[in-house]
Design an enzyme around this catalytic site. Structure first.
Site, PDB file in Angstrom:
ATOM      1  N   LEU A   1       1.016  -1.141   0.038  1.00 16.09           N
ATOM      2  CA  LEU A   1      -0.019   0.060   0.086  1.00 16.09           C
ATOM      3  C   LEU A   1       0.772   1.363  -0.087  1.00 16.09           C
ATOM      4  O   LEU A   1       2.001   1.292   0.676  1.00 16.09           O
ATOM      5  CB  LEU A   1      -1.054  -0.091   1.227  1.00 16.09           C
ATOM      6  CG  LEU A   1      -2.028  -1.425   1.468  1.00 16.09           C
ATOM      7  CD1 LEU A   1      -2.667  -1.185   2.508  1.00 16.09           C
ATOM      8  CD2 LEU A   1      -2.777  -1.431   0.024  1.00 16.09           C
ATOM      9  N   HIS A   2       0.463   2.144  -0.773  1.00 19.05           N
ATOM     10  CA  HIS A   2       1.078   3.545  -0.900  1.00 19.05           C
ATOM     11  C   HIS A   2      -0.013   4.605  -0.588  1.00 19.05           C
ATOM     12  O   HIS A   2      -1.224   4.492  -0.312  1.00 19.05           O
ATOM     13  CB  HIS A   2       1.904   3.814  -2.219  1.00 19.05           C
ATOM     14  CG  HIS A   2       0.916   3.416  -3.055  1.00 19.05           C
ATOM     15  ND1 HIS A   2      -0.043   3.993  -3.641  1.00 19.05           N
ATOM     16  CD2 HIS A   2       1.068   2.548  -4.348  1.00 19.05           C
ATOM     17  CE1 HIS A   2      -0.726   3.767  -4.793  1.00 19.05           C
ATOM     18  NE2 HIS A   2      -0.225   2.598  -5.102  1.00 19.05           N
TER      19      HIS A   2
ATOM     20  N   HIS B   1      -3.400   4.334  -2.334  1.00 19.32           N
ATOM     21  CA  HIS B   1      -4.430   3.484  -1.798  1.00 19.32           C
ATOM     22  C   HIS B   1      -4.922   4.141  -0.491  1.00 19.32           C
ATOM     23  O   HIS B   1      -6.185   4.187   0.173  1.00 19.32           O
ATOM     24  CB  HIS B   1      -3.789   2.146  -1.298  1.00 19.32           C
ATOM     25  CG  HIS B   1      -3.098   1.395  -2.162  1.00 19.32           C
ATOM     26  ND1 HIS B   1      -1.889   1.144  -2.492  1.00 19.32           N
ATOM     27  CD2 HIS B   1      -3.843   0.564  -3.355  1.00 19.32           C
ATOM     28  CE1 HIS B   1      -1.561   0.481  -3.426  1.00 19.32           C
ATOM     29  NE2 HIS B   1      -2.675  -0.191  -3.984  1.00 19.32           N
TER      30      HIS B   1
ATOM     31  N   GLN C   1      -5.661 -12.299 -12.638  1.00 15.36           N
ATOM     32  CA  GLN C   1      -5.449 -11.143 -13.870  1.00 15.36           C
ATOM     33  C   GLN C   1      -3.977 -10.796 -14.131  1.00 15.36           C
ATOM     34  O   GLN C   1      -3.637  -9.834 -14.836  1.00 15.36           O
ATOM     35  CB  GLN C   1      -6.067 -10.127 -12.980  1.00 15.36           C
ATOM     36  CG  GLN C   1      -4.998  -9.310 -11.873  1.00 15.36           C
ATOM     37  CD  GLN C   1      -5.806  -8.467 -10.797  1.00 15.36           C
ATOM     38  OE1 GLN C   1      -6.793  -8.711 -10.334  1.00 15.36           O
ATOM     39  NE2 GLN C   1      -5.364  -7.313 -11.016  1.00 15.36           N
TER      40      GLN C   1
ATOM     41  N   ASP D   1      -6.410   3.558 -12.621  1.00 18.92           N
ATOM     42  CA  ASP D   1      -6.689   2.101 -13.200  1.00 18.92           C
ATOM     43  C   ASP D   1      -7.809   2.675 -14.223  1.00 18.92           C
ATOM     44  O   ASP D   1      -8.865   1.922 -13.734  1.00 18.92           O
ATOM     45  CB  ASP D   1      -6.860   0.902 -12.788  1.00 18.92           C
ATOM     46  CG  ASP D   1      -5.540   0.894 -11.877  1.00 18.92           C
ATOM     47  OD1 ASP D   1      -4.462   0.355 -12.461  1.00 18.92           O
ATOM     48  OD2 ASP D   1      -5.179   1.092 -10.520  1.00 18.92           O
TER      49      ASP D   1
ATOM     50  N   VAL E   1      -3.439   9.655  -7.031  1.00 21.76           N
ATOM     51  CA  VAL E   1      -2.303  10.335  -6.063  1.00 21.76           C
ATOM     52  C   VAL E   1      -0.943  10.070  -7.055  1.00 21.76           C
ATOM     53  O   VAL E   1      -0.723   9.174  -7.442  1.00 21.76           O
ATOM     54  CB  VAL E   1      -2.320   9.768  -4.946  1.00 21.76           C
ATOM     55  CG1 VAL E   1      -1.413  10.317  -3.900  1.00 21.76           C
ATOM     56  CG2 VAL E   1      -3.778   9.868  -4.198  1.00 21.76           C
TER      57      VAL E   1
ATOM     58  N   LEU F   1       1.580   7.323  -8.189  1.00 24.52           N
ATOM     59  CA  LEU F   1       1.981   6.386  -7.176  1.00 24.52           C
ATOM     60  C   LEU F   1       1.676   4.794  -7.755  1.00 24.52           C
ATOM     61  O   LEU F   1       0.447   4.680  -8.172  1.00 24.52           O
ATOM     62  CB  LEU F   1       1.594   6.563  -5.959  1.00 24.52           C
ATOM     63  CG  LEU F   1       2.089   8.041  -5.195  1.00 24.52           C
ATOM     64  CD1 LEU F   1       1.644   7.969  -3.767  1.00 24.52           C
ATOM     65  CD2 LEU F   1       3.406   8.175  -5.295  1.00 24.52           C
TER      66      LEU F   1
ATOM     67  N   ARG G   1       4.199  -0.768  -8.693  1.00 29.06           N
ATOM     68  CA  ARG G   1       5.513  -1.150  -9.492  1.00 29.06           C
ATOM     69  C   ARG G   1       6.406  -0.204  -9.788  1.00 29.06           C
ATOM     70  O   ARG G   1       7.496  -0.598 -10.225  1.00 29.06           O
ATOM     71  CB  ARG G   1       4.775  -1.513 -10.799  1.00 29.06           C
ATOM     72  CG  ARG G   1       3.743  -2.715 -10.848  1.00 29.06           C
ATOM     73  CD  ARG G   1       3.504  -3.147 -12.383  1.00 29.06           C
ATOM     74  NE  ARG G   1       2.782  -4.349 -12.399  1.00 29.06           N
ATOM     75  CZ  ARG G   1       1.621  -4.751 -12.345  1.00 29.06           C
ATOM     76  NH1 ARG G   1       0.550  -3.601 -12.220  1.00 29.06           N
ATOM     77  NH2 ARG G   1       1.044  -6.064 -12.169  1.00 29.06           N
TER      78      ARG G   1
HETATM   79  P1  AMP Z   1      -3.943  -2.090  -6.836  1.00 32.31           P
HETATM   80  O1  AMP Z   1      -3.413  -2.506  -5.373  1.00 32.31           O
HETATM   81  O2  AMP Z   1      -2.799  -1.785  -7.615  1.00 32.31           O
HETATM   82  O3  AMP Z   1      -4.984  -3.321  -7.362  1.00 32.31           O
HETATM   83  O4  AMP Z   1      -4.990  -0.822  -6.339  1.00 32.31           O
HETATM   84  C1  AMP Z   1      -6.005  -0.826  -5.604  1.00 32.31           C
HETATM   85  C2  AMP Z   1      -6.940   0.162  -5.719  1.00 32.31           C
HETATM   86  O5  AMP Z   1      -6.146   1.592  -5.506  1.00 32.31           O
HETATM   87  C3  AMP Z   1      -7.335   0.484  -7.498  1.00 32.31           C
HETATM   88  O6  AMP Z   1      -8.635   1.007  -7.410  1.00 32.31           O
HETATM   89  C4  AMP Z   1      -6.433   1.449  -7.912  1.00 32.31           C
HETATM   90  O7  AMP Z   1      -7.016   2.180  -8.964  1.00 32.31           O
HETATM   91  C5  AMP Z   1      -5.992   2.323  -6.754  1.00 32.31           C
HETATM   92  N1  AMP Z   1      -4.905   3.175  -6.920  1.00 32.31           N
HETATM   93  C6  AMP Z   1      -3.764   2.587  -7.322  1.00 32.31           C
HETATM   94  N2  AMP Z   1      -2.764   3.547  -7.441  1.00 32.31           N
HETATM   95  C7  AMP Z   1      -3.371   4.711  -7.345  1.00 32.31           C
HETATM   96  C8  AMP Z   1      -2.968   5.857  -7.169  1.00 32.31           C
HETATM   97  N3  AMP Z   1      -1.806   6.356  -7.659  1.00 32.31           N
HETATM   98  N4  AMP Z   1      -3.746   6.833  -6.995  1.00 32.31           N
HETATM   99  C9  AMP Z   1      -5.115   6.595  -6.608  1.00 32.31           C
HETATM  100  N5  AMP Z   1      -5.609   5.262  -6.521  1.00 32.31           N
HETATM  101  C10 AMP Z   1      -4.653   4.336  -6.844  1.00 32.31           C
END
Ligand code: AMP
Length: 275
Positions: free
Chosen positions: A29-30, A33, A57, A147, A173, A181, A184
């Site tokens: 998480l960043h 999230h 996925q 996304d 963000v 952010l 990856r």
């Molecule tokens: P993930 O863990 O990559 O599957 O992301 C989980 C959720 O966080 C998804 O809804 C992503 O679109 C969202 N997310 C990922 N990166 C960001 C970001 N930089 N800013 C806002 N939401 C994000």
């Protein structure tokens, strides 16, 4: 924060939870999230996060095995963000048998942009989110616009299945230098990390050009790709599309978004900006 590893325990814990707002993640998480978690708080009584790296996925050869798993640090961040429940199942809990029933998004959503370069990706995303919705039974769920296509696909899924779930977007963000952010980003070498904000910069230029009246989307896309290539990127796509359905935009369309995916070394980054 209560942590649940099983579907049964999650269901029991959420039985009388009031309005449940759900934020699914793959962990590591960043601040992107965490912004979603904080936004979720404004939409209901009970904030539920999930952490699950969903094999379905990822394509063979993608980064499923090396995807960063940082469960303890993630838990601390979720506590700090005021999350009430974390659902963190094992693979065997969520997929006790091979998943034969799946959600197949329509080809016009699933085979464009990300779907062209990651065949099957959105089937995996939609299927796991449908399963997670079945476990958590949220009233609302948040997904980041980072996304953008995923947000579009999941919104359409919820609409077409008449699921009683409000889908809420979260703004992207970014780091101070503009880089969106992403878990990856951690794969980038220091030199690549210094180069990475260019992806946002080329998208910003496209936005400025379109807002300035340039409607030659093909030329703008091609210039953006050329600039990335000149700095060592391998672009998959840079595309100006209609926000609503991500189909090709005509010169008279309003409500546009420019989306891009490109590889820097071995790391594939995506980003987008609404126009
Ligand atoms: P993930 O863990 O990559 O599957 O992301 C989980 C959720 O966080 C998804 O809804 C992503 O679109 C969202 N997310 C990922 N990166 C960001 C970001 N930089 N800013 C806002 N939401 C994000």
């Amino acid at each position: 924060m209560q942590i649940h590893e099983t579907i049964a325990a999650t269901r029991v814990a959420l039985k009388n939870a009031g309005r449940i707002v759900f934020v699914p993640t793959m962990g590591n998480l960043h601040e992107g999230h965490i912004a979603l978690m904080k936004q979720a708080r404004q939409h209901g009584d009970c904030v539920v996060a999930s952490i699950f790296v969903n094999r379905l996925q990822f394509r063979p050869g993608e980064d499923f095995d090396k995807y960063p798993r940082t469960f303890n640090a993630d838990g601390e961040k979720l506590v700090e963000a005021g999350v009430d429940h974390l659902f963190a199942p094992s693979e065997i809990e969520l997929y006790p048998t091979p998943q034969r029933y799946v959600i197949e998004p329509p080809l016009e959503h699933a085979t464009i942009l990300e779907g062209e370069f990651r065949p099957g990706h959105f089937c995996g995303v939609a299927t796991v989110v449908m399963k997670l919705f079945g476990v958590v039974q949220p009233h609302a769920a948040l997904f980041g616009k980072k996304d953008y296509q995923q947000f579009m696909v999941l919104s359409a899924m919820v609409r077409e299945f008449s699921l009683p779930i409000e889908i809420i977007p979260g703004e992207t963000v970014r780091a101070a230098d503009g880089l969106a952010l992403s878990s990856r980003n951690g794969y980038l070498s220091p030199a690549e990390r210094a180069e990475a904000p260019r992806l946002h910069r080329v998208l910003t230029k496209v936005v400025a050009a379109v807002r300035g009246g340039n409607r030659d989307f093909t030329a703008l896309e091609s210039n953006a790709k050329t600039e990335l290539q000149a700095h060592g990127w391998i672009p998959d796509y840079v595309a100006v599309r209609r926000r609503l359905d991500l189909q090709s935009a005509s010169a008279s369309d309003n409500s546009l978004v420019v989306l891009a995916a490109a590889r820097l070394g071995t790391t594939r980054l995506i980003d987008n900006l609404e126009i």
